[in-house]
Design a protein around this motif. Sequence first.
Motif, PDB file in Angstrom:
ATOM      1  N   GLY A   1      -0.842  10.340  -8.968  1.00  0.00           N
ATOM      2  CA  GLY A   1      -1.346  11.700  -9.025  1.00  0.00           C
ATOM      3  C   GLY A   1      -1.472  12.260  -7.622  1.00  0.00           C
ATOM      4  O   GLY A   1      -1.263  11.571  -6.619  1.00  0.00           O
ATOM      5  N   PRO A   2      -1.817  13.542  -7.492  1.00  0.00           N
ATOM      6  CA  PRO A   2      -2.040  14.118  -6.159  1.00  0.00           C
ATOM      7  C   PRO A   2      -3.069  13.309  -5.381  1.00  0.00           C
ATOM      8  O   PRO A   2      -4.115  12.939  -5.906  1.00  0.00           O
ATOM      9  CB  PRO A   2      -2.550  15.526  -6.478  1.00  0.00           C
ATOM     10  N   TRP A   3      -2.727  12.968  -4.163  1.00  0.00           N
ATOM     11  CA  TRP A   3      -3.623  12.267  -3.243  1.00  0.00           C
ATOM     12  C   TRP A   3      -4.092  10.920  -3.802  1.00  0.00           C
ATOM     13  O   TRP A   3      -5.202  10.481  -3.543  1.00  0.00           O
ATOM     14  CB  TRP A   3      -4.834  13.131  -2.889  1.00  0.00           C
ATOM     15  N   GLN A   4      -3.222  10.249  -4.537  1.00  0.00           N
ATOM     16  CA  GLN A   4      -3.599   8.972  -5.134  1.00  0.00           C
ATOM     17  C   GLN A   4      -2.883   7.823  -4.433  1.00  0.00           C
ATOM     18  O   GLN A   4      -1.698   7.908  -4.118  1.00  0.00           O
ATOM     19  CB  GLN A   4      -3.257   8.950  -6.624  1.00  0.00           C
TER      20      GLN A   4
ATOM     21  N   GLN B   1      -9.005  -0.491  -7.709  1.00  0.00           N
ATOM     22  CA  GLN B   1      -9.232   0.491  -8.767  1.00  0.00           C
ATOM     23  C   GLN B   1     -10.446   1.375  -8.451  1.00  0.00           C
ATOM     24  O   GLN B   1     -10.490   2.543  -8.854  1.00  0.00           O
ATOM     25  CB  GLN B   1      -9.429  -0.197 -10.117  1.00  0.00           C
ATOM     26  N   GLU B   2     -11.410   0.829  -7.717  1.00  0.00           N
ATOM     27  CA  GLU B   2     -12.587   1.616  -7.344  1.00  0.00           C
ATOM     28  C   GLU B   2     -12.239   2.731  -6.360  1.00  0.00           C
ATOM     29  O   GLU B   2     -13.042   3.631  -6.114  1.00  0.00           O
ATOM     30  CB  GLU B   2     -13.661   0.700  -6.744  1.00  0.00           C
ATOM     31  N   LEU B   3     -11.020   2.656  -5.793  1.00  0.00           N
ATOM     32  CA  LEU B   3     -10.530   3.686  -4.876  1.00  0.00           C
ATOM     33  C   LEU B   3      -9.503   4.592  -5.553  1.00  0.00           C
ATOM     34  O   LEU B   3      -8.718   5.259  -4.886  1.00  0.00           O
ATOM     35  CB  LEU B   3      -9.919   3.031  -3.631  1.00  0.00           C
ATOM     36  N   ASN B   4      -9.497   4.577  -6.896  1.00  0.00           N
ATOM     37  CA  ASN B   4      -8.590   5.410  -7.686  1.00  0.00           C
ATOM     38  C   ASN B   4      -7.141   4.972  -7.519  1.00  0.00           C
ATOM     39  O   ASN B   4      -6.211   5.772  -7.624  1.00  0.00           O
ATOM     40  CB  ASN B   4      -8.735   6.897  -7.325  1.00  0.00           C
ATOM     41  N   SER B   5      -6.939   3.685  -7.265  1.00  0.00           N
ATOM     42  CA  SER B   5      -5.571   3.185  -7.116  1.00  0.00           C
ATOM     43  C   SER B   5      -4.844   3.210  -8.459  1.00  0.00           C
ATOM     44  O   SER B   5      -5.401   2.858  -9.498  1.00  0.00           O
ATOM     45  CB  SER B   5      -5.606   1.757  -6.577  1.00  0.00           C
ATOM     46  N   SER B   6      -3.585   3.617  -8.403  1.00  0.00           N
ATOM     47  CA  SER B   6      -2.762   3.688  -9.613  1.00  0.00           C
ATOM     48  C   SER B   6      -2.117   2.336  -9.882  1.00  0.00           C
ATOM     49  O   SER B   6      -1.655   1.660  -8.959  1.00  0.00           O
ATOM     50  CB  SER B   6      -1.678   4.755  -9.446  1.00  0.00           C
ATOM     51  N   GLY B   7      -2.072   1.946 -11.146  1.00  0.00           N
ATOM     52  CA  GLY B   7      -1.360   0.736 -11.526  1.00  0.00           C
ATOM     53  C   GLY B   7       0.089   1.051 -11.878  1.00  0.00           C
ATOM     54  O   GLY B   7       0.497   2.208 -11.972  1.00  0.00           O
ATOM     55  N   ALA B   8       0.879   0.006 -12.092  1.00  0.00           N
ATOM     56  CA  ALA B   8       2.288   0.189 -12.417  1.00  0.00           C
ATOM     57  C   ALA B   8       2.516  -0.002 -13.910  1.00  0.00           C
ATOM     58  O   ALA B   8       1.823  -0.787 -14.571  1.00  0.00           O
ATOM     59  CB  ALA B   8       3.143  -0.812 -11.639  1.00  0.00           C
ATOM     60  N   GLY B   9       3.499   0.712 -14.449  1.00  0.00           N
ATOM     61  CA  GLY B   9       3.914   0.514 -15.825  1.00  0.00           C
ATOM     62  C   GLY B   9       4.721  -0.759 -15.973  1.00  0.00           C
ATOM     63  O   GLY B   9       5.001  -1.474 -14.996  1.00  0.00           O
ATOM     64  N   GLU B  10       5.118  -1.047 -17.193  1.00  0.00           N
ATOM     65  CA  GLU B  10       5.857  -2.282 -17.465  1.00  0.00           C
ATOM     66  C   GLU B  10       7.186  -2.336 -16.728  1.00  0.00           C
ATOM     67  O   GLU B  10       7.683  -3.399 -16.399  1.00  0.00           O
ATOM     68  CB  GLU B  10       6.083  -2.433 -18.966  1.00  0.00           C
TER      69      GLU B  10
ATOM     70  N   CYS C   1       0.854  -1.191   0.000  1.00  0.00           N
ATOM     71  CA  CYS C   1       0.000   0.000   0.000  1.00  0.00           C
ATOM     72  C   CYS C   1       0.888   1.238   0.000  1.00  0.00           C
ATOM     73  O   CYS C   1       1.797   1.350   0.833  1.00  0.00           O
ATOM     74  CB  CYS C   1      -0.886   0.030   1.242  1.00  0.00           C
ATOM     75  N   ALA C   2       0.642   2.134  -0.917  1.00  0.00           N
ATOM     76  CA  ALA C   2       1.378   3.398  -0.973  1.00  0.00           C
ATOM     77  C   ALA C   2       0.387   4.533  -1.162  1.00  0.00           C
ATOM     78  O   ALA C   2      -0.616   4.383  -1.867  1.00  0.00           O
ATOM     79  CB  ALA C   2       2.398   3.372  -2.106  1.00  0.00           C
ATOM     80  N   PHE C   3       0.693   5.685  -0.553  1.00  0.00           N
ATOM     81  CA  PHE C   3      -0.220   6.824  -0.587  1.00  0.00           C
ATOM     82  C   PHE C   3       0.562   8.105  -0.824  1.00  0.00           C
ATOM     83  O   PHE C   3       1.508   8.407  -0.083  1.00  0.00           O
ATOM     84  CB  PHE C   3      -0.983   6.938   0.743  1.00  0.00           C
ATOM     85  N   ASN C   4       0.166   8.833  -1.836  1.00  0.00           N
ATOM     86  CA  ASN C   4       0.725  10.155  -2.078  1.00  0.00           C
ATOM     87  C   ASN C   4      -0.113  11.161  -1.297  1.00  0.00           C
ATOM     88  O   ASN C   4      -1.256  11.444  -1.647  1.00  0.00           O
ATOM     89  CB  ASN C   4       0.691  10.485  -3.573  1.00  0.00           C
TER      90      ASN C   4
END
Length: 538
Positions: free
Chosen positions: A528-531, A512-521, A489-492
């Motif tokens: 993003g801010p507060w993501q 994803q329903e909580l606006n969680s960011s995925g990782a690139g390859e 879990c990580a939080f900006n």
Amino acid sequence: MELYPDWWRGAVIYQIYPRSFQDSNGDGIGDLRGIMERLPYIASLGVDVIWISPFFTSPMKDFGYDVSDYCDVDPMFGTLSDFDALVATAHRLGIKVLIDLVLSHSSDQHPWFKESRSSRDNPKSNWYVWADAKPDGTPPNNWLSIFGGSAWAWDATRLQYYLHNFLSSQPDLNFHEPAVQEELLDIARFWLERGVNGFRLDTINFYVHDYDLRDNPPLPPERRNASIAPAVNPYNHQEHLYDKNRPENLEFLRRFRAVLDTYDAAAVGEVGDAQRGLEILGEYTSGGDKVQMCYAFEFLSPDAPSAARFAAVLRHADHVAPEGWACWAFSNHDVMRHISRWNLTPAAARAYATLMMCLRGSVCLYQGEELGLQEAELHFDDLQDPYGIQFWPEYKGRDGCRTPMVWVADNQNGGFSGGKPWLPVAREHLGLAVDAQERAPDALLHHYRRAIAFRHAHRALSRGTMRNLHVSGEVLSFFREEAGEELFCAFNLSHDPATLYLPEGNWVPVGQELNSSGAGEDGLVHLGPWQPCLVVRR
């Protein structure tokens, strides 16, 4: 209702302030039937437990935290039959019930105190903390009240002082008297027999005072903070070694736990201490023979917690309370609502809600928090709280977080009452009413539901260990693990974008329903801010 021994571990608790939740009879004051009417809404949030602030018979000098009969319901809130119906309805909906027990002090209108003050040799003469004046007539020591001034009040009948850590109308019970402890344990049994699942224990570290009434030492200015009392209150100038936090309290807590265990019940203790709160939490929840949880004040602070602050608090808790179990909260009935206190944007409010649901410990939400209610601004003439009246305008008291819950946007009282509410409904709250948010898919209310469901969907979040706390700029990250499930879990926690690399391994995005960011390859995560970034190891 089916119970298992540690049902409380990781639970999401919803605090109800009954005066302000729902009025069922039009007198402007919330009541037990009103709570019962709104239980389907509470169930829809997905919470596990409700905590109901005091509803006992009381003269209401401190709005129920001054009890005059521990085994009955104040008529303004209803009857014992109403309470029984509330508990039965909650259990039918899968919700457990905690009630707020105020054991450290009673009302001065309680029959016990009336008898105790009548003479120095009556059967209850030792049930409260009495002491002779010093030779010059001044109080026995330098202890201060949280509500301002000396913690001692003179009684003209006994010609002695009595101790009151709060209002002078809230005399402290004497836990050095065995009969007092027995009576309080019987009160707990009374409510457990009525089906409650446990208690929130008000001011749990105030129960026992120093038998020798020693003076508290001064507290250096650099160690003072306002997390327990406002900065304008000289209470913050003392180190409270002798008026509370006494080691003798532990034995009473063991006796209380033995009663709880008989009913598979649990308790969360409110530890009010600005310097040693987490240490006391560790003491009171260790060993499996005292209370199960303690309510932590660290995130009720005036300033929004940064990533570094979160990490510092959680590391300190792990150090001083390795066996302990915290109950985390951002808002309650005693502090400014955190939306206003921390000046949160909608995105920040969502991020903090998601983060709370990922913390190790249990979680306590305060009514209206899920709506994003701000602190209400009241005129002095509208104040009810004696604390605010005492220290106005430097400290405006607790009424601003206690205004009525808003259910209906197009009703001047927010659907709370058909009569004049005991505190005015904030105009700015109406647009945040439940019915308006139910119709808006992107409303904060739905985010809270999703965050609570996410916590329940991952046992590692509600019950697991937490490790590898890390801070990089304003990004807080950690691992949660339980029974073969591992989450990262990580939080900006900032208004600026941030990046981080996922730890090595095969991670699958969740939340994803909580606006969680995925990782690139390449494993690089762009936040993003507060993501947040929420992933589970495959």
